[in-house]
Design a protein around this motif. Structure first.
Motif, PDB file in Angstrom:
ATOM      1  N   GLU A  25      13.603  11.057  -5.711  1.00  0.00           N
ATOM      2  CA  GLU A  25      13.728   9.769  -6.400  1.00  0.00           C
ATOM      3  C   GLU A  25      12.766   8.711  -5.884  1.00  0.00           C
ATOM      4  N   ASP A  26      12.037   9.007  -4.826  1.00  0.00           N
ATOM      5  CA  ASP A  26      10.985   8.103  -4.357  1.00  0.00           C
ATOM      6  C   ASP A  26       9.681   8.300  -5.130  1.00  0.00           C
ATOM      7  N   THR A  27       9.641   9.305  -5.986  1.00  0.00           N
ATOM      8  CA  THR A  27       8.445   9.563  -6.788  1.00  0.00           C
ATOM      9  C   THR A  27       8.155   8.383  -7.707  1.00  0.00           C
ATOM     10  N   ALA A  28       6.955   7.852  -7.602  1.00  0.00           N
ATOM     11  CA  ALA A  28       6.570   6.679  -8.383  1.00  0.00           C
ATOM     12  C   ALA A  28       5.113   6.342  -8.087  1.00  0.00           C
ATOM     13  N   VAL A  29       4.596   5.407  -8.853  1.00  0.00           N
ATOM     14  CA  VAL A  29       3.328   4.769  -8.489  1.00  0.00           C
ATOM     15  C   VAL A  29       3.682   3.573  -7.609  1.00  0.00           C
ATOM     16  N   GLY A  52      -2.617  -4.556  -6.479  1.00  0.00           N
ATOM     17  CA  GLY A  52      -3.537  -3.443  -6.384  1.00  0.00           C
ATOM     18  C   GLY A  52      -3.408  -2.547  -7.599  1.00  0.00           C
ATOM     19  N   GLN A  53      -4.211  -1.496  -7.621  1.00  0.00           N
ATOM     20  CA  GLN A  53      -4.239  -0.621  -8.792  1.00  0.00           C
ATOM     21  C   GLN A  53      -3.168   0.454  -8.748  1.00  0.00           C
ATOM     22  N   GLY A  54      -2.556   0.637  -7.599  1.00  0.00           N
ATOM     23  CA  GLY A  54      -1.476   1.600  -7.456  1.00  0.00           C
ATOM     24  C   GLY A  54      -1.940   2.943  -6.913  1.00  0.00           C
ATOM     25  N   THR A  55      -1.013   3.627  -6.264  1.00  0.00           N
ATOM     26  CA  THR A  55      -1.274   4.967  -5.751  1.00  0.00           C
ATOM     27  C   THR A  55      -0.042   5.830  -6.014  1.00  0.00           C
ATOM     28  N   GLN A  56      -0.265   7.051  -6.475  1.00  0.00           N
ATOM     29  CA  GLN A  56       0.827   7.924  -6.871  1.00  0.00           C
ATOM     30  C   GLN A  56       1.449   8.604  -5.659  1.00  0.00           C
ATOM     31  N   VAL A  57       2.764   8.555  -5.599  1.00  0.00           N
ATOM     32  CA  VAL A  57       3.525   9.317  -4.600  1.00  0.00           C
ATOM     33  C   VAL A  57       4.447  10.258  -5.359  1.00  0.00           C
ATOM     34  N   THR A  58       4.335  11.537  -5.067  1.00  0.00           N
ATOM     35  CA  THR A  58       5.176  12.535  -5.714  1.00  0.00           C
ATOM     36  C   THR A  58       5.901  13.340  -4.649  1.00  0.00           C
ATOM     37  N   VAL A  59       7.229  13.369  -4.763  1.00  0.00           N
ATOM     38  CA  VAL A  59       8.054  14.102  -3.815  1.00  0.00           C
ATOM     39  C   VAL A  59       8.666  15.290  -4.550  1.00  0.00           C
ATOM     40  N   SER A  60       8.324  16.474  -4.119  1.00  0.00           N
ATOM     41  CA  SER A  60       8.834  17.682  -4.780  1.00  0.00           C
ATOM     42  C   SER A  60      10.151  18.113  -4.156  1.00  0.00           C
ATOM     43  N   SER A  61      11.019  18.648  -4.997  1.00  0.00           N
ATOM     44  CA  SER A  61      12.336  19.077  -4.500  1.00  0.00           C
ATOM     45  C   SER A  61      12.307  20.533  -4.056  1.00  0.00           C
ATOM     46  N   GLN A 104     -12.249 -14.246  -4.615  1.00  0.00           N
ATOM     47  CA  GLN A 104     -11.351 -13.398  -5.376  1.00  0.00           C
ATOM     48  C   GLN A 104     -10.705 -12.370  -4.446  1.00  0.00           C
ATOM     49  N   VAL A 105      -9.383 -12.343  -4.472  1.00  0.00           N
ATOM     50  CA  VAL A 105      -8.649 -11.391  -3.636  1.00  0.00           C
ATOM     51  C   VAL A 105      -8.589 -10.042  -4.344  1.00  0.00           C
ATOM     52  N   GLN A 106      -8.847  -8.999  -3.607  1.00  0.00           N
ATOM     53  CA  GLN A 106      -8.717  -7.646  -4.124  1.00  0.00           C
ATOM     54  C   GLN A 106      -7.887  -6.817  -3.154  1.00  0.00           C
ATOM     55  N   LEU A 107      -7.035  -5.962  -3.713  1.00  0.00           N
ATOM     56  CA  LEU A 107      -6.173  -5.100  -2.930  1.00  0.00           C
ATOM     57  C   LEU A 107      -6.470  -3.653  -3.270  1.00  0.00           C
ATOM     58  N   GLN A 108      -6.611  -2.821  -2.256  1.00  0.00           N
ATOM     59  CA  GLN A 108      -6.922  -1.413  -2.467  1.00  0.00           C
ATOM     60  C   GLN A 108      -5.912  -0.560  -1.736  1.00  0.00           C
ATOM     61  N   GLU A 109      -5.075   0.135  -2.506  1.00  0.00           N
ATOM     62  CA  GLU A 109      -4.095   1.031  -1.893  1.00  0.00           C
ATOM     63  C   GLU A 109      -4.712   2.399  -1.633  1.00  0.00           C
ATOM     64  N   SER A 110      -4.182   3.084  -0.649  1.00  0.00           N
ATOM     65  CA  SER A 110      -4.579   4.460  -0.376  1.00  0.00           C
ATOM     66  C   SER A 110      -3.437   5.163   0.338  1.00  0.00           C
ATOM     67  N   GLY A 111      -3.499   6.489   0.336  1.00  0.00           N
ATOM     68  CA  GLY A 111      -2.544   7.266   1.103  1.00  0.00           C
ATOM     69  C   GLY A 111      -1.490   7.997   0.298  1.00  0.00           C
ATOM     70  N   GLY A 112      -1.482   7.824  -1.008  1.00  0.00           N
ATOM     71  CA  GLY A 112      -0.499   8.537  -1.810  1.00  0.00           C
ATOM     72  C   GLY A 112      -0.797  10.025  -1.853  1.00  0.00           C
ATOM     73  N   GLY A 113       0.117  10.766  -2.450  1.00  0.00           N
ATOM     74  CA  GLY A 113      -0.084  12.195  -2.570  1.00  0.00           C
ATOM     75  C   GLY A 113       1.194  12.919  -2.880  1.00  0.00           C
ATOM     76  N   LEU A 114       1.153  14.220  -2.670  1.00  0.00           N
ATOM     77  CA  LEU A 114       2.295  15.095  -2.934  1.00  0.00           C
ATOM     78  C   LEU A 114       2.902  15.545  -1.610  1.00  0.00           C
ATOM     79  N   VAL A 115       4.217  15.433  -1.524  1.00  0.00           N
ATOM     80  CA  VAL A 115       4.917  15.814  -0.298  1.00  0.00           C
ATOM     81  C   VAL A 115       6.252  16.446  -0.675  1.00  0.00           C
TER      82      VAL A 115
END
Length: 115
Positions: free
Chosen positions: A88-92, A106-115, A1-12
């Motif tokens: 506008e790059d803000t997304a999961v 994968g389960q997704g990782t949140q990226v939030t870009v503040s203006s 079974q293939v599993q994917l694990q994302e990491s590294g998202g955050g607020l920038v």
């Protein structure tokens, strides 16, 4: 079974950089085509970048020149380096592995870009 694990998202802040990683397990030989997708609230999931099994890359027009997809086949890991980030790059952000029989997400990782 293939599993994917994302990491590294955050607020920038706008103009900043983030790097995402997608570690794959359960892949025995080589690397399939893999991609990064994103989904913003109220919008459809969209392709951000792809890397084929042969290493060819493809980018959405909205990120070309700012994002870079790469991989380490020995580590079974795909990366997405994101520079000059915009609100506008803000997304999961999701990682996907494309196999003949099926795709894996994968389960997704949140990226939030503040203006």
């Amino acid at each position: 079974q293939v599993q994917l694990q994302e990491s590294g998202g955050g607020l920038v802040q706008t103009g900043g950089s983030l790097g995402l990683s997608c570690a794959a397990s359960g892949i025995r030989v080589g690397m399939p085509a893999m991609g990064w997708y994103r989904q913003a609230p109220g919008k459809q999931r969209e392709l951000v970048a792809q890397i084929t099994s042969g290493g060819r890359t493809n980018y959405a027009d909205s990120v070309r020149g700012r994002f870079t997809i790469s991989r380490d086949s020995a580590k079974k890991t795909v990366y997405l380096q994101m520079n000059s980030l915009k609100p506008e790059d803000t997304a999961v952000y999701y990682c996907k592995a494309d196999f003949i029989a099926r795709d894996y997400w994968g389960q997704g990782t949140q990226v939030t870009v503040s203006s």
